[in-house]
Design a protein around this motif. Sequence first.
Motif, PDB file in Angstrom:
ATOM      1  N   GLN A 150       0.867  -1.363   0.336  1.00 16.48           N
ATOM      2  CA  GLN A 150       0.051  -0.151  -0.353  1.00 16.48           C
ATOM      3  C   GLN A 150       0.792   1.348  -0.042  1.00 16.48           C
ATOM      4  OE1 GLN A 150      -3.525   0.350   0.215  1.00 16.48           O
ATOM      5  NE2 GLN A 150      -3.224  -1.609  -1.212  1.00 16.48           N
ATOM      6  N   CYS A 151       1.718   1.189  -0.484  1.00 16.54           N
ATOM      7  CA  CYS A 151       2.763   2.499  -0.852  1.00 16.54           C
ATOM      8  C   CYS A 151       3.637   1.957  -2.197  1.00 16.54           C
ATOM      9  CB  CYS A 151       3.815   2.019   0.244  1.00 16.54           C
ATOM     10  SG  CYS A 151       5.677   3.153   0.552  1.00 16.54           S
ATOM     11  N   SER A 152       3.544   3.682  -2.795  1.00 21.25           N
ATOM     12  CA  SER A 152       4.182   3.709  -4.074  1.00 21.25           C
ATOM     13  C   SER A 152       4.535   5.189  -3.965  1.00 21.25           C
ATOM     14  CB  SER A 152       3.177   3.297  -4.905  1.00 21.25           C
ATOM     15  OG  SER A 152       1.472   4.486  -5.174  1.00 21.25           O
ATOM     16  N   LEU A 153       5.534   5.666  -5.854  1.00 24.94           N
ATOM     17  CA  LEU A 153       6.188   7.007  -5.896  1.00 24.94           C
ATOM     18  C   LEU A 153       5.489   7.822  -7.051  1.00 24.94           C
ATOM     19  CD1 LEU A 153       7.813   8.849  -4.915  1.00 24.94           C
ATOM     20  CD2 LEU A 153       9.676   8.295  -5.827  1.00 24.94           C
ATOM     21  N   VAL A 154       4.671   8.324  -7.052  1.00 21.52           N
ATOM     22  CA  VAL A 154       3.708   8.611  -8.385  1.00 21.52           C
ATOM     23  C   VAL A 154       4.739   9.729  -9.079  1.00 21.52           C
ATOM     24  CG1 VAL A 154       1.947   9.202  -9.469  1.00 21.52           C
ATOM     25  CG2 VAL A 154       1.578   7.869  -7.840  1.00 21.52           C
ATOM     26  N   VAL A 155       5.097   9.250 -10.167  1.00 23.15           N
ATOM     27  CA  VAL A 155       5.672  10.654 -10.759  1.00 23.15           C
ATOM     28  C   VAL A 155       4.473  11.494 -12.142  1.00 23.15           C
ATOM     29  CG1 VAL A 155       7.461  11.613 -12.530  1.00 23.15           C
ATOM     30  CG2 VAL A 155       7.773   9.820 -10.837  1.00 23.15           C
ATOM     31  N   ASP A 156       4.125  11.939 -11.971  1.00 22.97           N
ATOM     32  CA  ASP A 156       3.005  13.209 -12.318  1.00 22.97           C
ATOM     33  C   ASP A 156       3.624  13.955 -13.537  1.00 22.97           C
ATOM     34  OD1 ASP A 156       0.574  13.604 -13.934  1.00 22.97           O
ATOM     35  OD2 ASP A 156      -0.338  14.234 -11.582  1.00 22.97           O
ATOM     36  N   SER A 157       4.120  13.794 -14.901  1.00 24.62           N
ATOM     37  CA  SER A 157       4.640  15.015 -15.140  1.00 24.62           C
ATOM     38  C   SER A 157       3.098  15.382 -16.410  1.00 24.62           C
ATOM     39  CB  SER A 157       5.517  14.408 -16.266  1.00 24.62           C
ATOM     40  OG  SER A 157       6.098  15.535 -17.204  1.00 24.62           O
ATOM     41  N   GLY A 158       2.716  16.374 -15.897  1.00 19.97           N
ATOM     42  CA  GLY A 158       1.506  16.882 -16.886  1.00 19.97           C
ATOM     43  C   GLY A 158       1.583  18.243 -17.501  1.00 19.97           C
ATOM     44  N   PHE A 159       1.184  18.952 -17.767  1.00 17.19           N
ATOM     45  CA  PHE A 159       0.698  20.383 -18.333  1.00 17.19           C
ATOM     46  C   PHE A 159       1.552  20.963 -18.499  1.00 17.19           C
ATOM     47  CE2 PHE A 159      -1.278  24.353 -20.034  1.00 17.19           C
ATOM     48  CZ  PHE A 159      -0.866  24.521 -21.560  1.00 17.19           C
ATOM     49  N   SER A 160       1.854  21.233 -16.319  1.00 16.28           N
ATOM     50  CA  SER A 160       2.155  22.800 -16.181  1.00 16.28           C
ATOM     51  C   SER A 160       2.655  22.152 -15.245  1.00 16.28           C
ATOM     52  CB  SER A 160       0.905  23.248 -15.679  1.00 16.28           C
ATOM     53  OG  SER A 160      -0.224  24.131 -15.999  1.00 16.28           O
ATOM     54  N   PHE A 161       3.490  21.663 -14.234  1.00 14.68           N
ATOM     55  CA  PHE A 161       4.423  21.092 -13.650  1.00 14.68           C
ATOM     56  C   PHE A 161       4.681  19.486 -13.116  1.00 14.68           C
ATOM     57  CE2 PHE A 161       1.422  20.979 -10.929  1.00 14.68           C
ATOM     58  CZ  PHE A 161       0.782  22.018 -11.031  1.00 14.68           C
ATOM     59  N   ALA A 164       6.783  14.429  -8.223  1.00 12.91           N
ATOM     60  CA  ALA A 164       6.523  13.355  -7.688  1.00 12.91           C
ATOM     61  C   ALA A 164       6.608  12.652  -6.048  1.00 12.91           C
ATOM     62  CB  ALA A 164       8.830  12.920  -7.084  1.00 12.91           C
ATOM     63  N   ALA A 165       5.255  12.109  -5.997  1.00 10.59           N
ATOM     64  CA  ALA A 165       4.133  12.221  -5.091  1.00 10.59           C
ATOM     65  C   ALA A 165       4.389  11.083  -4.418  1.00 10.59           C
ATOM     66  CB  ALA A 165       2.650  13.043  -5.612  1.00 10.59           C
ATOM     67  N   PRO A 166       4.654  10.479  -3.035  1.00 12.73           N
ATOM     68  CA  PRO A 166       4.845   9.910  -2.409  1.00 12.73           C
ATOM     69  C   PRO A 166       3.632   9.268  -1.925  1.00 12.73           C
ATOM     70  CG  PRO A 166       6.686  10.775  -1.295  1.00 12.73           C
ATOM     71  CD  PRO A 166       5.722  11.360  -2.280  1.00 12.73           C
ATOM     72  N   VAL A 167       3.365   8.028  -1.928  1.00  9.13           N
ATOM     73  CA  VAL A 167       1.235   7.255  -1.715  1.00  9.13           C
ATOM     74  C   VAL A 167       1.519   6.692  -0.565  1.00  9.13           C
ATOM     75  CG1 VAL A 167      -0.826   7.162  -2.437  1.00  9.13           C
ATOM     76  CG2 VAL A 167       0.778   8.343  -3.807  1.00  9.13           C
ATOM     77  N   PHE A 168       0.596   6.455   0.338  1.00 11.69           N
ATOM     78  CA  PHE A 168       0.869   5.691   1.637  1.00 11.69           C
ATOM     79  C   PHE A 168      -0.379   5.307   1.948  1.00 11.69           C
ATOM     80  CE2 PHE A 168       1.355   3.925   6.669  1.00 11.69           C
ATOM     81  CZ  PHE A 168       1.704   2.416   5.529  1.00 11.69           C
ATOM     82  N   GLY A 176       6.219  14.764   2.073  1.00 13.01           N
ATOM     83  CA  GLY A 176       7.040  14.228   0.552  1.00 13.01           C
ATOM     84  C   GLY A 176       7.027  14.664  -0.325  1.00 13.01           C
ATOM     85  N   VAL A 177       6.264  15.761  -1.011  1.00 11.93           N
ATOM     86  CA  VAL A 177       5.988  15.535  -2.673  1.00 11.93           C
ATOM     87  C   VAL A 177       6.829  16.607  -3.319  1.00 11.93           C
ATOM     88  CG1 VAL A 177       4.342  16.998  -4.282  1.00 11.93           C
ATOM     89  CG2 VAL A 177       3.148  15.458  -2.279  1.00 11.93           C
ATOM     90  N   LYS A 178       7.524  16.508  -3.909  1.00 16.67           N
ATOM     91  CA  LYS A 178       8.395  17.601  -4.610  1.00 16.67           C
ATOM     92  C   LYS A 178       8.269  17.813  -6.383  1.00 16.67           C
ATOM     93  CE  LYS A 178      10.764  17.472  -0.705  1.00 16.67           C
ATOM     94  NZ  LYS A 178      10.529  18.378   0.077  1.00 16.67           N
ATOM     95  N   ARG A 179       8.745  19.021  -6.478  1.00 16.63           N
ATOM     96  CA  ARG A 179       7.543  19.837  -7.563  1.00 16.63           C
ATOM     97  C   ARG A 179       8.598  20.611  -8.371  1.00 16.63           C
ATOM     98  NH1 ARG A 179       2.810  24.030  -7.970  1.00 16.63           N
ATOM     99  NH2 ARG A 179       4.229  25.898 -10.101  1.00 16.63           N
TER     100      ARG A 179
END
Length: 439
Positions: A150-161, A164-168, A176-179
């Motif tokens: 129940q843990c992952s690191l989602v790298v979401d690269s979209g239109f504006s920015f 890197a978001a840890p999910v638990f 822990g989110v870095k932009r």
Amino acid sequence: MSNVVVLDNGGGLMKAGIGGERDPTAVVPNCTARPLSSKKWLVADQLLSPTEDLTSATLRRPFDRGHLTNPDLQSTLWAHIFANLLKISPSQCSLLLTEPLFTLPSIQRSVDELVFEEFNFKALFVADSPSLVHLYEASRRPYGLVSKAQCSLVVDSGFSFTHAAPVFQNFTLNYGVKRLDLGGKALTNYLKELVSYRSVNVMDESFIIDDVKEKLCFVSLDVDRDLQIARRRGKTNLFRCTYVLPDGITHTRGYVKDPEEAKRYMGLDDGASLDSLEKDETDRADIIGKPEDRRTIDLSKNEFSMTNERFIVPEMLFRPADLGMNQAGLAECIVRAVNSCHPYLHPILYQSIILTGGSTLFPQFAERLERELRPLVPDVYEVKISSQEEGDHFWHQVLTSKQCVLPRLNMRSWVLLGAVRDSFGSLEIPMKQEHRRNG
């Protein structure tokens, strides 16, 4: 028919549909545009019409730098989607809506007013993309690491920015989110500058350059080697390809002149040296000298060629400092996000990196990211990256009455949420006000 409307309100594209259906009903630009030859503003699906010439069209977007800045324009776009594309009555439906991470309270209130006061939806549930992507990955692989830990690191690269978001346990760990202030819009603008400086002025051609970026750009696995190849002439340059601009008469959309030529780079062996690529350097002059082998330009068409621009543009995500930006690259951004979490989570996060967003759809993106990450990660940790699924659209149906399956967000092919059952009540989803109050 389900009475739940699913809306992924991205800065570049809106993806909307009805809960329970496999594919989204509408995947349309989140903007309005006015062509030079018309005084009428076109919205949503009207911009996708093959008969509309959008050359040098004036654009208006409700989003700026990832935040909703024009609620009135957004309301107009939503009204068009609900009435003309989905053909639903909002007062009879509930809404499942995505919003960017760290949305300001003032913007949240504006969205609340639109949903409840203007459209009169019965209920609203707001979620961020990383938690939805994590939930989909866990549901898709019930016996995988993401589902068990129940843990992952989602790298979401979209239109504006890019985030890197840890999910638990289905919750995004905000601390822990870095932009990274780079996304699809910044890449498109950079490609505009390169093409305008080297070939033809396209600074006002957002739709055309978006198409060029999606069809021709790719991520380089060896930048130094590829830069050397891009300097060559004739057939030895594997990256050269031509894009034909619309003329407004015979065709209103641009296209790649030779699709097979654009794919030649895929035959490049991983780790191949320059010496191995130079099979017959002595005949190079003869190849260039033959008229039939020269790069011919069709003077009847407005076109331009691309070489190193094809991989220099996505390189921004990995080396923003090379362009004078005071930002860390994507790999360093991921490492900082992991280091912000508890040390016990580090090995799991590195093994469960999930890519989402349209800017991660460049060919060879996952392979390059893994190469950038490996030197920065301790040897005792394994690095595993799950890239986006191949195919067109994913609008998966629920597995059980209380399990929502969600595809990954995607700007080019499509991606968003999967379906919910008949109502929010069956999923025990809180009303909007309760959601805001509980964080």
